[in-house]
Design an enzyme around this catalytic site. Sequence first.
Site, short mmCIF file in Angstrom:
data_model
loop_
_atom_site.label_atom_id
_atom_site.label_comp_id
_atom_site.label_asym_id
_atom_site.label_seq_id
_atom_site.Cartn_x
_atom_site.Cartn_y
_atom_site.Cartn_z
N SER A 187 35.37 39.24 12.20
CA SER A 187 36.14 40.25 12.92
C SER A 187 37.63 40.12 12.62
CB SER A 187 35.90 40.15 14.42
OG SER A 187 36.48 38.97 14.95
N CYS A 220 37.50 35.21 22.33
CA CYS A 220 36.49 34.28 21.81
C CYS A 220 35.70 34.88 20.62
CB CYS A 220 35.53 33.93 22.95
SG CYS A 220 34.11 32.95 22.45
N PRO A 221 35.49 34.12 19.54
CA PRO A 221 35.92 32.74 19.29
C PRO A 221 37.32 32.63 18.67
CG PRO A 221 34.51 33.43 17.50
CD PRO A 221 34.57 34.59 18.47
N GLY A 222 37.97 33.78 18.40
CA GLY A 222 39.34 33.72 17.92
C GLY A 222 39.62 34.44 16.63
N GLY A 223 38.75 35.37 16.23
CA GLY A 223 38.98 36.10 14.97
C GLY A 223 40.30 36.85 14.96
N ASP A 239 39.58 34.76 27.50
CA ASP A 239 38.13 34.91 27.36
C ASP A 239 37.45 33.78 28.12
OD1 ASP A 239 35.38 35.08 26.29
OD2 ASP A 239 36.27 36.44 24.84
N ASP A 259 38.58 36.86 33.00
CA ASP A 259 38.10 38.20 32.65
C ASP A 259 39.28 39.01 32.12
OD1 ASP A 259 37.19 40.79 32.54
OD2 ASP A 259 36.23 40.76 34.50
N ASP A 276 39.58 43.41 21.43
CA ASP A 276 38.36 43.79 20.70
C ASP A 276 37.14 43.45 21.57
OD1 ASP A 276 36.71 44.71 18.64
OD2 ASP A 276 36.60 42.73 17.70
N LYS A 305 34.65 51.04 21.04
CA LYS A 305 33.28 51.09 20.56
C LYS A 305 32.76 52.52 20.69
CE LYS A 305 33.85 46.71 20.19
NZ LYS A 305 34.19 46.11 18.89
#
Length: 360
Positions: A187, A220-223, A239, A259, A276, A305
């Site tokens: 991502s 998460c996870p940090g892209g 996250d 959150d 994202d 989305k």
Amino acid sequence: MINLFLFCRAGYEKDCAAEIQHRAAELDIGGFVKTNKNDAYVIFQCFQAGDADILVQKIKLDSLIFARQMFAAAELLKKLPEDDRISPILAALSKINYAGELRVETPDTNEAKELSNFCRKFTVPLRQKLKKAGTLLEKENPKRPIIHVCFVAPGTAYVGFSLSNNSSPYSCGIPRLKMSADAPSRSTLKLDEAFIHFIPKDEHETRLTSGMNSVDLGACPGGWTYQLVRRGMFVAAVDNGAMDQWLMDTGQVKHYQADGFRFEPPRKNIYWLVCDMIEKPSRVAELIEAWAINGWFKEAIFNLKLPMKSRYKDVSTILETMAEILKENEIKEFELSCKHLYHDRDEVTVHLRLNPTQGW
């Protein structure tokens, strides 16, 4: 030219078609679309010859959500003879003089890509003939029109031109980005492409610079955090999940296990907000609106989305509503743009810049 050729992602032809029909109608240019599912391109055939030339001038490519690239095209060339494919192409381009670049392309499908080797070999003799005919300059010129020859099947091609100031710098509108070994997810390429697409290269040093404070919602996870960190920024990563340890070890990331929809930044001097999250697009838009109204960021990049139906209509409605809400809350100066980027899948990427003429 009679046709407008538009490259898009395979499976999004109907969305690209709906958008170009709407935009052409705004200019009082009549025509109809021709497309097939998974062709990865759309043809808008104008009722009057020459109207495609007007469309490539008046419709800004960056203002189109679902088109990666576009060019004005002549009628489809079919059954090009194997012993002389060049002559019919030269004839179709006879009214173009001194173009600055040649691109021999195919749509972004597995079937069309089988022609890639042919296109590479064909480019050299075609370029030589175009130069000899005066259609193409001896040396590339970035200020002159670009000639496009797009093979959609063996011996079958659309040919035409785009304007250098209203065209993607990449063949077929596809940037070639390299996935870093340190990045925690693919991502990361989405945000990398978004920065390249939305921020002019000569402004990277002022708008994507080291030392800036940023927030990544749903990190998460940090892209996406990775792209901020590699540019020297400090990141509040929000996250409930775990963050990549390499990112945490940089000392540039503070992880808030919270959150993203409830998080309020402890510091308000945030330049970049990125998001994202897998959530309903209207809900994400409302979240960004709330941050904008509170004045918690200068620029934001976020993904919406996409639903399975009425994607162009739904995205347009969300963007129009967002613009109205910002104006109603006395945010009178802002830039809002949206693109279905190459590294996006079933989503679009939105860029929002507040008060662009004011300093930070």
